[in-house]
Write a protein that holds these residues in place. Structure first.
Motif: not given
Ligand SMILES: Nc1ncnc2c1ncn2[C@@H]1O[C@H](COP(=O)(O)OP(=O)(O)OP(=O)(O)O)[C@@H](O)[C@H]1O
Ligand SMILES: [Mg+2]
Length: 276
Positions: A148-164
């Motif tokens: 996925a590209y970042p804009h395809e993620l929800s806010g919560g998913m984006g946050q989890r990806v960042m943490i990962a």
């Protein structure tokens, strides 16, 4: 053991409207523990965190009597040495993941970039590590997220990806700026337990910036309470909910009460003395 020590940190912005002093003489030290930073919006929490990475953009200016990380003088390092530190040694989960992920690069490529370049892993090894990192933050369809590209993620998913992404290189210090604010309660609990494990088992230091005083009281070891660029109070997290300082009490009174009536939020009393 002290991992980070900050003495008299100041961040100021020379703007057309005059000098804005975002951080005005903040001092603290951090061991391999969980340090919370709370305070109302604009109190300087994010700028304090970004200063440690020297990531304040001009016209912002950072000054400090001392800012030492693991024996190194952060104020004296070259930009090149700072770049080597950011990521592998000190990582920051930004308040808004939208601005930290590259919008035109697939999530998987971003997660694997460091593994390929810094750790020289093969594509399949890097991919396996990226999948494991996403699974560690409770992402159940890691293969889809990698594509996925970042804009395809929800806010919560984006946050989890960042943490990962921040945890992949095993940093010694993680600065997490409202890392769980877009997550629902169960995922939030899982992410906190991951961070907790890293502090306990790997001896990571954690700076946890949050508006959520109840969460900080439960999750952190110590807390700095910030107001207008200063630390007005530093206390053990377990004492936070019973804090005596009137500003901290004001913040506590602004917490919505579970089961309480939904009247207007009480105003926060401010006193010029606290900002001296
Ligand atoms: N580029 C800038 N120019 C001028 N002032 C700035 C700039 N960036 C930040 N500031 C000021 O710095 C102060 C501290 O900002 P900071 O983002 O650290 O607050 P914060 O405590 O993280 O707030 P929040 O809880 O809303 O995230 C604010 O008063 C803000 O207006
Ligand atoms: Mg902030």
């Amino acid at each position: 053991m002290t991992l980070l020590s900050v003495k008299n940190l100041r961040v100021s912005f020379d703007t057309e409207a005059g000098l804005v002093e975002a951080v005005r003489g903040v001092s603290f030290s951090l061991g391999r523990e969980r340090l919370g930073i709370v305070g109302e919006s604009g109190s300087g929490k994010t700028m304090t965190g970004r200063s440690v990475l020297r990531l304040v953009r001009p016209p912002g200016r950072i000054e400090a009597e001392e800012m030492r990380f693991d024996g190194q003088d952060l104020m004296a390092l070259s930009e090149r040495d700072m770049r080597r530190l950011r990521g592998p040694r000190i990582a920051m989960v930004m308040q808004d993941p939208k601005y930290s992920l590259n919008p035109v690069m697939k999530v998987g490529d971003q997660l694997m970039e460091g593994l390929r370049q810094r750790d020289r892993l093969s594509r399949s090894e890097a991919r396996a590590k990226a999948v494991a990192a996403l699974e560690a933050v409770q992402i159940r369809d890691p293969e889809r997220v990698l594509e996925a590209y970042p804009h395809e993620l929800s806010g919560g998913m984006g946050q989890r990806v960042m943490i990962a992404m921040m945890l992949i290189p095993n940093p010694d210090l993680l600065i997490a700026d409202e890392p769980t604010s877009a997550l629902d309660v169960t995922v939030q609990a899982e992410v906190l337990s991951i961070l907790d494990g890293l502090v306990r088992d790997r001896g990571m230091g954690l700076i946890f910036i949050s508006h959520d005083l109840r969460l900080v009281a439960r999750f952190c070891d110590r807390v700095l309470v910030m107001y207008k660029g200063r630390v007005v109070e530093e206390l053990a997290a377990r004492d936070l909910l019973a804090a005596r300082h009137p500003y901290t009490q004001g913040l506590l009174n602004c917490l919505p009460r579970i089961g309480g009536d939904r009247g207007p939020l009480p105003g926060l009393d401010r006193n010029a003395e606290w900002a001296r």
